[in-house]
Scaffold this motif. Sequence first.
Motif, PDB file in Angstrom:
ATOM      1  N   ASP A 311       5.362  20.952   5.902  1.00  0.00           N
ATOM      2  CA  ASP A 311       6.141  19.869   6.499  1.00  0.00           C
ATOM      3  C   ASP A 311       5.352  19.295   7.675  1.00  0.00           C
ATOM      4  O   ASP A 311       5.632  19.584   8.841  1.00  0.00           O
ATOM      5  N   TRP A 312       4.378  18.462   7.363  1.00  0.00           N
ATOM      6  CA  TRP A 312       3.475  17.951   8.398  1.00  0.00           C
ATOM      7  C   TRP A 312       4.201  17.060   9.400  1.00  0.00           C
ATOM      8  O   TRP A 312       3.782  16.956  10.560  1.00  0.00           O
ATOM      9  N   VAL A 313       5.286  16.443   8.991  1.00  0.00           N
ATOM     10  CA  VAL A 313       6.031  15.573   9.898  1.00  0.00           C
ATOM     11  C   VAL A 313       6.644  16.383  11.042  1.00  0.00           C
ATOM     12  O   VAL A 313       6.581  15.985  12.207  1.00  0.00           O
ATOM     13  N   SER A 314       7.215  17.539  10.709  1.00  0.00           N
ATOM     14  CA  SER A 314       7.804  18.403  11.742  1.00  0.00           C
ATOM     15  C   SER A 314       6.727  18.955  12.671  1.00  0.00           C
ATOM     16  O   SER A 314       6.924  19.043  13.887  1.00  0.00           O
ATOM     17  N   ASN A 389      -1.824  13.688  12.144  1.00  0.00           N
ATOM     18  CA  ASN A 389      -1.691  12.636  13.142  1.00  0.00           C
ATOM     19  C   ASN A 389      -2.229  11.298  12.647  1.00  0.00           C
ATOM     20  O   ASN A 389      -1.644  10.243  12.928  1.00  0.00           O
ATOM     21  N   VAL A 390      -3.327  11.321  11.929  1.00  0.00           N
ATOM     22  CA  VAL A 390      -3.869  10.076  11.374  1.00  0.00           C
ATOM     23  C   VAL A 390      -2.906   9.503  10.337  1.00  0.00           C
ATOM     24  O   VAL A 390      -2.651   8.292  10.306  1.00  0.00           O
ATOM     25  N   LEU A 391      -2.352  10.377   9.506  1.00  0.00           N
ATOM     26  CA  LEU A 391      -1.375   9.930   8.512  1.00  0.00           C
ATOM     27  C   LEU A 391      -0.143   9.338   9.190  1.00  0.00           C
ATOM     28  O   LEU A 391       0.357   8.273   8.792  1.00  0.00           O
ATOM     29  N   LYS A 392       0.334   9.998  10.237  1.00  0.00           N
ATOM     30  CA  LYS A 392       1.472   9.474  10.992  1.00  0.00           C
ATOM     31  C   LYS A 392       1.128   8.131  11.609  1.00  0.00           C
ATOM     32  O   LYS A 392       1.960   7.210  11.634  1.00  0.00           O
ATOM     33  N   ALA A 399       5.653   0.888   9.736  1.00  0.00           N
ATOM     34  CA  ALA A 399       7.059   1.243   9.552  1.00  0.00           C
ATOM     35  C   ALA A 399       7.472   2.242  10.628  1.00  0.00           C
ATOM     36  O   ALA A 399       7.133   2.077  11.795  1.00  0.00           O
ATOM     37  N   ASN A 400       8.183   3.279  10.233  1.00  0.00           N
ATOM     38  CA  ASN A 400       8.579   4.339  11.150  1.00  0.00           C
ATOM     39  C   ASN A 400       8.504   5.653  10.399  1.00  0.00           C
ATOM     40  O   ASN A 400       8.485   5.674   9.163  1.00  0.00           O
ATOM     41  N   ILE A 401       8.488   6.740  11.134  1.00  0.00           N
ATOM     42  CA  ILE A 401       8.369   8.049  10.507  1.00  0.00           C
ATOM     43  C   ILE A 401       9.723   8.597  10.078  1.00  0.00           C
ATOM     44  O   ILE A 401       9.819   9.552   9.312  1.00  0.00           O
ATOM     45  N   SER A 402      10.797   7.992  10.606  1.00  0.00           N
ATOM     46  CA  SER A 402      12.146   8.429  10.290  1.00  0.00           C
ATOM     47  C   SER A 402      13.031   7.216   9.986  1.00  0.00           C
ATOM     48  O   SER A 402      12.965   6.214  10.707  1.00  0.00           O
ATOM     49  N   PRO A 403      13.837   7.260   8.931  1.00  0.00           N
ATOM     50  CA  PRO A 403      13.985   8.337   7.944  1.00  0.00           C
ATOM     51  C   PRO A 403      12.736   8.496   7.090  1.00  0.00           C
ATOM     52  O   PRO A 403      11.943   7.562   6.958  1.00  0.00           O
ATOM     53  N   ARG A 404      12.588   9.655   6.483  1.00  0.00           N
ATOM     54  CA  ARG A 404      11.328   9.989   5.814  1.00  0.00           C
ATOM     55  C   ARG A 404      11.035   9.128   4.594  1.00  0.00           C
ATOM     56  O   ARG A 404       9.896   9.089   4.141  1.00  0.00           O
ATOM     57  N   LEU A 406      10.713   6.181   4.657  1.00  0.00           N
ATOM     58  CA  LEU A 406       9.794   5.150   5.134  1.00  0.00           C
ATOM     59  C   LEU A 406       8.327   5.571   5.001  1.00  0.00           C
ATOM     60  O   LEU A 406       7.438   4.726   4.996  1.00  0.00           O
ATOM     61  N   ILE A 407       8.094   6.883   4.909  1.00  0.00           N
ATOM     62  CA  ILE A 407       6.720   7.352   4.692  1.00  0.00           C
ATOM     63  C   ILE A 407       6.233   6.882   3.327  1.00  0.00           C
ATOM     64  O   ILE A 407       5.132   6.330   3.191  1.00  0.00           O
ATOM     65  N   THR A 408       7.077   7.081   2.322  1.00  0.00           N
ATOM     66  CA  THR A 408       6.745   6.593   0.979  1.00  0.00           C
ATOM     67  C   THR A 408       6.702   5.074   0.957  1.00  0.00           C
ATOM     68  O   THR A 408       5.827   4.467   0.329  1.00  0.00           O
ATOM     69  N   ALA A 409       7.655   4.466   1.662  1.00  0.00           N
ATOM     70  CA  ALA A 409       7.695   2.999   1.706  1.00  0.00           C
ATOM     71  C   ALA A 409       6.415   2.437   2.314  1.00  0.00           C
ATOM     72  O   ALA A 409       5.900   1.404   1.854  1.00  0.00           O
ATOM     73  N   SER A 410       5.891   3.105   3.349  1.00  0.00           N
ATOM     74  CA  SER A 410       4.662   2.610   3.988  1.00  0.00           C
ATOM     75  C   SER A 410       3.488   2.654   3.020  1.00  0.00           C
ATOM     76  O   SER A 410       2.628   1.765   3.035  1.00  0.00           O
ATOM     77  N   LEU A 411       3.440   3.676   2.157  1.00  0.00           N
ATOM     78  CA  LEU A 411       2.379   3.747   1.147  1.00  0.00           C
ATOM     79  C   LEU A 411       2.488   2.560   0.197  1.00  0.00           C
ATOM     80  O   LEU A 411       1.479   1.912  -0.132  1.00  0.00           O
TER      81      LEU A 411
END
Length: 479
Positions: A311-314, A389-392, A399-404, A406-411
């Motif tokens: 869980d790299w986000v945490s 950190n680079v991925l974040k 976008a934003n990191i939360s809700p998660r 958005l991580i997929t959405a950013s890709l």
Amino acid sequence: MLYVILPFLFFMGMAVYDGTVWCVDSPSYTSMDFSREPVYPLFLLGIRKIFEFFDFAGTMYGQPSYLFCAVIIQSLFWVYATSRTGFFMYRVARDNTSEGKAKVIGFLTVFFQIAVAALNRFAAKRGSMYSECIMTESLAMPLFVLFNIRLFALIKDNNRFNRVALFVLCVLISSVRKQMLITLLIWGFVSFVLHLLWKKTRNIREFVENCILIILAIVCISLADRGYNYAVRGVFAEHIGNSKGALDTVLYTAKAEDAALYEKYDTSEDYPNLSELYARIYDTLIERELTIDFASSGYELGEESTISNSDWVSMAAHYADSYDVIGFDVVLPLCDEYVAEHFPELEGTAASLKEDAVEKVLLTELMKKDISGIFKGESKAFLYVFKANVLKAFVISVANISPRILITASLVIYILYLTLMFRMGVLRKKEDILLMAFIVIVGVFINSVVTGSMIFPQPRYMCYSMGLFYLLMSCGILL
């Protein structure tokens, strides 16, 4: 006129409504702290001196009245940068499409710049716009937008005015905020690709000229910093604190046995008992649970943890929470104590310079160990933090990191952006739009990698290109 009226009403209206926004970093700018770059403290000093000359006093919005004057000037600068970008994109689009679509592109340019500012004010946790804040982003962000425009102009027309203008802009913005040294990397990379690799625009002479100007800009930035500190503090030295961000990162993944790295300094005159200082810092980090070992989740697999199995986000969130505490609450006071104990004759500026030198040595040894460890298959925790950190940084650039989700959405957003670049350049032959889109994505990439590797990424470090990014996506769809 709409390109001027809309940003004027928005930025000036919010400036009057919110007033001066005082931030955690603001005191270091008004006090001209040794850790700060020269331009913004001098900007505030100039306004304060004018107010003192005319005997203006009192407070506004709970702060000295001259700071609200600074907010008004900053807001006007955002108005200028936004409207200037709107007219610029209108002219670029007009050469590539109809008049009607060009006007829409100009309006969208203004809209996206305002939208990013509005998100910070009404949706983000900070609840204010950077144009209202007493901090370097208030000038650096609009300057960065203007930098993108001027870099485009230089690539299109390599005349003396564009070269000098871009050179001055890079020196200025980097002297506002050291993170903006990325402008020189962006300039160099764009020139490398277009003047050396891309056959259609290949021009070795222009590449060499750009390299010379970039090197000269680095020299000028250093001289400006040193000259400022000589005038203010009597020392011809760059501002302190350049090691802080990277040191906080390497300490986050450090080990107790790393104290052995500093034993060679223990008997030296410059850094006596340095291994003992490191041990005190590390013990304090463990006591306060500030290392990666105490990430509540994301590091259950220990050094086998990666961005694909953990869980790299945490973990990145724990790192972000620890970052400033490591630097300001642990390293800074312990290094100050170390200097006071071993160099009691040093005071004020001299003591600050010595403390900065100690931080630099601490960073150098840990960084050498971690970088060499990567090539040896070691330093896995350090590599994990770097990648996370680079991925974040890439995620929160668009976008934003939360809700998660958005991580997929950013890709998906990045894939769409690159697809639209291909469509504009190869299928639609909109070369000017393609060039601007390339400059913007290079800026996002370099800022994400540099910021993610040196300091923890947060929205105020990453949203410099956000308005332009979504604008160019819109151009790819509309044109």
